[in-house]
Design an enzyme around this catalytic site. Structure first.
Site, PDB file in Angstrom:
ATOM      1  N   HIS A 117      38.897  46.472  40.954  1.00 58.31           N
ATOM      2  CA  HIS A 117      39.925  45.484  40.613  1.00 58.31           C
ATOM      3  C   HIS A 117      39.283  44.236  40.046  1.00 58.31           C
ATOM      4  CE1 HIS A 117      38.805  45.065  44.858  1.00 58.31           C
ATOM      5  NE2 HIS A 117      39.024  43.763  44.734  1.00 58.31           N
ATOM      6  N   HIS A 119      39.860  40.203  39.683  1.00 60.47           N
ATOM      7  CA  HIS A 119      40.612  39.033  40.166  1.00 60.47           C
ATOM      8  C   HIS A 119      40.797  38.083  38.995  1.00 60.47           C
ATOM      9  CE1 HIS A 119      39.995  39.655  44.594  1.00 60.47           C
ATOM     10  NE2 HIS A 119      38.889  40.256  44.195  1.00 60.47           N
TER      11      HIS A 119
END
Ligand code: DGP
Length: 131
Positions: A117, A119
Protein backbone atom coordinates in the site's frame (compact mmCIF):
# COMPACT_ATOMS: atom_id res chain seq x y z
CA UNK A 1 0.79 -2.46 26.53
CA UNK A 2 2.55 -2.60 23.17
CA UNK A 3 1.34 -0.16 20.52
CA UNK A 4 0.07 -1.43 17.18
CA UNK A 5 3.36 -0.35 15.63
CA UNK A 6 5.47 -2.07 18.29
CA UNK A 7 3.47 -5.25 17.76
CA UNK A 8 4.07 -5.01 14.01
CA UNK A 9 7.78 -4.62 14.58
CA UNK A 10 7.91 -7.61 16.87
CA UNK A 11 5.84 -9.90 14.62
CA UNK A 12 7.26 -11.93 11.77
CA UNK A 13 5.71 -11.02 8.41
CA UNK A 14 2.81 -13.41 7.56
CA UNK A 15 2.95 -15.83 4.59
CA UNK A 16 2.54 -14.24 1.17
CA UNK A 17 -0.89 -15.69 0.49
CA UNK A 18 -2.39 -14.95 3.92
CA UNK A 19 -5.47 -12.72 3.56
CA UNK A 20 -5.08 -9.28 5.10
CA UNK A 21 -7.47 -6.71 6.49
CA UNK A 22 -7.13 -4.95 3.13
CA UNK A 23 -8.44 -8.03 1.28
CA UNK A 24 -11.51 -7.73 3.52
CA UNK A 25 -11.91 -4.08 2.53
CA UNK A 26 -11.59 -5.01 -1.16
CA UNK A 27 -14.29 -7.67 -0.92
CA UNK A 28 -16.59 -5.52 1.24
CA UNK A 29 -16.37 -7.67 4.38
CA UNK A 30 -15.31 -4.67 6.42
CA UNK A 31 -16.27 -1.07 5.69
CA UNK A 32 -13.93 1.70 4.64
CA UNK A 33 -14.34 5.20 3.32
CA UNK A 34 -13.45 4.62 -0.30
CA UNK A 35 -12.32 7.74 -2.14
CA UNK A 36 -11.27 6.23 -5.48
CA UNK A 37 -11.34 2.98 -7.34
CA UNK A 38 -10.80 1.62 -10.79
CA UNK A 39 -10.48 -1.87 -12.20
CA UNK A 40 -7.25 -2.62 -10.35
CA UNK A 41 -6.76 -0.04 -7.61
CA UNK A 42 -8.66 0.90 -4.45
CA UNK A 43 -8.06 3.97 -2.27
CA UNK A 44 -9.63 4.59 1.13
CA UNK A 45 -9.10 6.77 4.20
CA UNK A 46 -6.64 5.44 6.78
CA UNK A 47 -8.30 4.38 10.03
CA UNK A 48 -5.50 6.01 12.02
CA UNK A 49 -4.74 9.23 10.12
CA UNK A 50 -1.34 10.83 10.52
CA UNK A 51 -2.32 13.98 8.64
CA UNK A 52 -5.57 15.81 7.82
CA UNK A 53 -5.62 13.82 4.58
CA UNK A 54 -4.33 10.26 4.91
CA UNK A 55 -5.32 7.81 2.22
CA UNK A 56 -4.15 4.27 1.58
CA UNK A 57 -3.87 3.14 -2.04
CA UNK A 58 -3.75 -0.60 -2.71
CA UNK A 59 -3.89 -3.13 -5.53
CA UNK A 60 -7.26 -4.94 -5.46
CA UNK A 61 -5.41 -8.19 -6.15
CA UNK A 62 -2.28 -8.68 -4.05
CA UNK A 63 -0.61 -11.21 -6.38
CA UNK A 64 2.28 -11.81 -3.96
CA UNK A 65 2.85 -8.10 -3.33
CA UNK A 66 2.89 -8.26 0.43
CA UNK A 67 5.28 -5.31 0.26
CA UNK A 68 7.37 -3.34 -2.22
CA UNK A 69 10.36 -5.57 -1.45
CA UNK A 70 8.45 -8.46 -3.07
CA UNK A 71 7.98 -6.64 -6.40
CA UNK A 72 8.85 -8.58 -9.53
CA UNK A 73 8.84 -7.60 -13.18
CA UNK A 74 5.26 -8.85 -13.61
CA UNK A 75 4.17 -6.16 -11.14
CA UNK A 76 5.43 -3.21 -13.17
CA UNK A 77 1.97 -2.38 -14.55
CA UNK A 78 0.22 -2.39 -11.17
CA UNK A 79 3.05 -0.41 -9.57
CA UNK A 80 2.64 2.30 -12.20
CA UNK A 81 -1.13 2.27 -11.76
CA UNK A 82 -0.79 2.68 -7.99
CA UNK A 83 1.44 5.73 -8.38
CA UNK A 84 -0.80 7.25 -11.04
CA UNK A 85 -3.87 6.66 -8.86
CA UNK A 86 -2.01 8.39 -6.02
CA UNK A 87 -1.63 11.49 -8.18
CA UNK A 88 -5.31 11.38 -9.18
CA UNK A 89 -6.43 11.06 -5.55
CA UNK A 90 -4.13 13.89 -4.43
CA UNK A 91 -5.71 16.14 -7.06
CA UNK A 92 -9.21 15.01 -6.11
CA UNK A 93 -8.40 15.80 -2.45
CA UNK A 94 -7.19 19.29 -3.40
CA UNK A 95 -3.62 18.76 -2.22
CA UNK A 96 -2.39 21.39 -4.64
CA UNK A 97 0.45 22.68 -2.43
CA UNK A 98 2.07 19.28 -2.06
CA UNK A 99 1.85 16.03 -0.20
CA UNK A 100 3.90 13.03 0.84
CA UNK A 101 3.85 9.52 -0.61
CA UNK A 102 5.16 6.75 1.66
CA UNK A 103 5.60 2.99 1.38
CA UNK A 104 6.58 1.24 4.60
CA UNK A 105 8.34 -2.07 4.08
CA UNK A 106 9.03 -4.84 6.57
CA UNK A 107 9.59 -4.69 10.32
CA UNK A 108 12.26 -1.98 10.14
CA UNK A 109 10.08 0.07 7.81
CA UNK A 110 7.23 -0.09 10.34
CA UNK A 111 4.94 -2.03 7.99
CA UNK A 112 1.93 -3.47 9.80
CA UNK A 113 -0.32 -4.68 6.96
CA UNK A 114 1.32 -7.09 4.52
CA UNK A 115 -0.60 -6.06 1.41
CA UNK A 116 1.36 -3.48 -0.59
CA UNK A 117 0.00 0.00 0.00
CA UNK A 118 0.94 3.58 -0.66
CA UNK A 119 0.23 6.17 2.03
CA UNK A 120 -0.84 9.56 0.68
CA UNK A 121 -0.44 12.20 3.38
CA UNK A 122 -1.32 15.86 3.07
CA UNK A 123 -3.10 18.87 4.48
CA UNK A 124 -0.25 19.86 6.78
CA UNK A 125 3.43 20.77 6.46
CA UNK A 126 5.62 17.66 6.23
CA UNK A 127 9.12 17.63 7.65
CA UNK A 128 12.38 16.13 6.45
CA UNK A 129 14.08 13.94 7.54
CA UNK A 130 11.01 11.98 8.63
CA UNK A 131 12.59 10.54 11.80
P1 DGP B 1 1.57 0.28 7.45
O1 DGP B 1 1.90 0.52 8.89
O2 DGP B 1 2.44 1.03 6.48
O3 DGP B 1 1.48 -1.18 7.14
O4 DGP B 1 0.13 0.92 7.26
C1 DGP B 1 -1.07 0.25 7.47
C2 DGP B 1 -2.12 1.31 7.61
O5 DGP B 1 -3.38 0.70 7.46
C3 DGP B 1 -2.12 2.01 8.96
O6 DGP B 1 -1.81 3.40 8.77
C4 DGP B 1 -3.53 1.85 9.48
C5 DGP B 1 -4.29 1.36 8.27
N1 DGP B 1 -5.32 0.40 8.61
C6 DGP B 1 -5.15 -0.76 9.29
N2 DGP B 1 -6.32 -1.41 9.41
C7 DGP B 1 -7.25 -0.64 8.78
C8 DGP B 1 -8.65 -0.79 8.56
O7 DGP B 1 -9.30 -1.75 8.96
N3 DGP B 1 -9.27 0.21 7.88
C9 DGP B 1 -8.58 1.30 7.40
N4 DGP B 1 -9.28 2.22 6.75
N5 DGP B 1 -7.27 1.46 7.58
C10 DGP B 1 -6.61 0.51 8.26
Amino acid sequence: MASEKEAALAAAPPPEDAPTIFDKIVNGEIPATIVYQDEKVLAFRDINPQAPTHIVIIPKVKDGLTGISKAEERHVDILGRLLYATKLVAKQEGLDDGYRVVINDGPKGCQSVYHLHIHLLGGRQMNWPPG
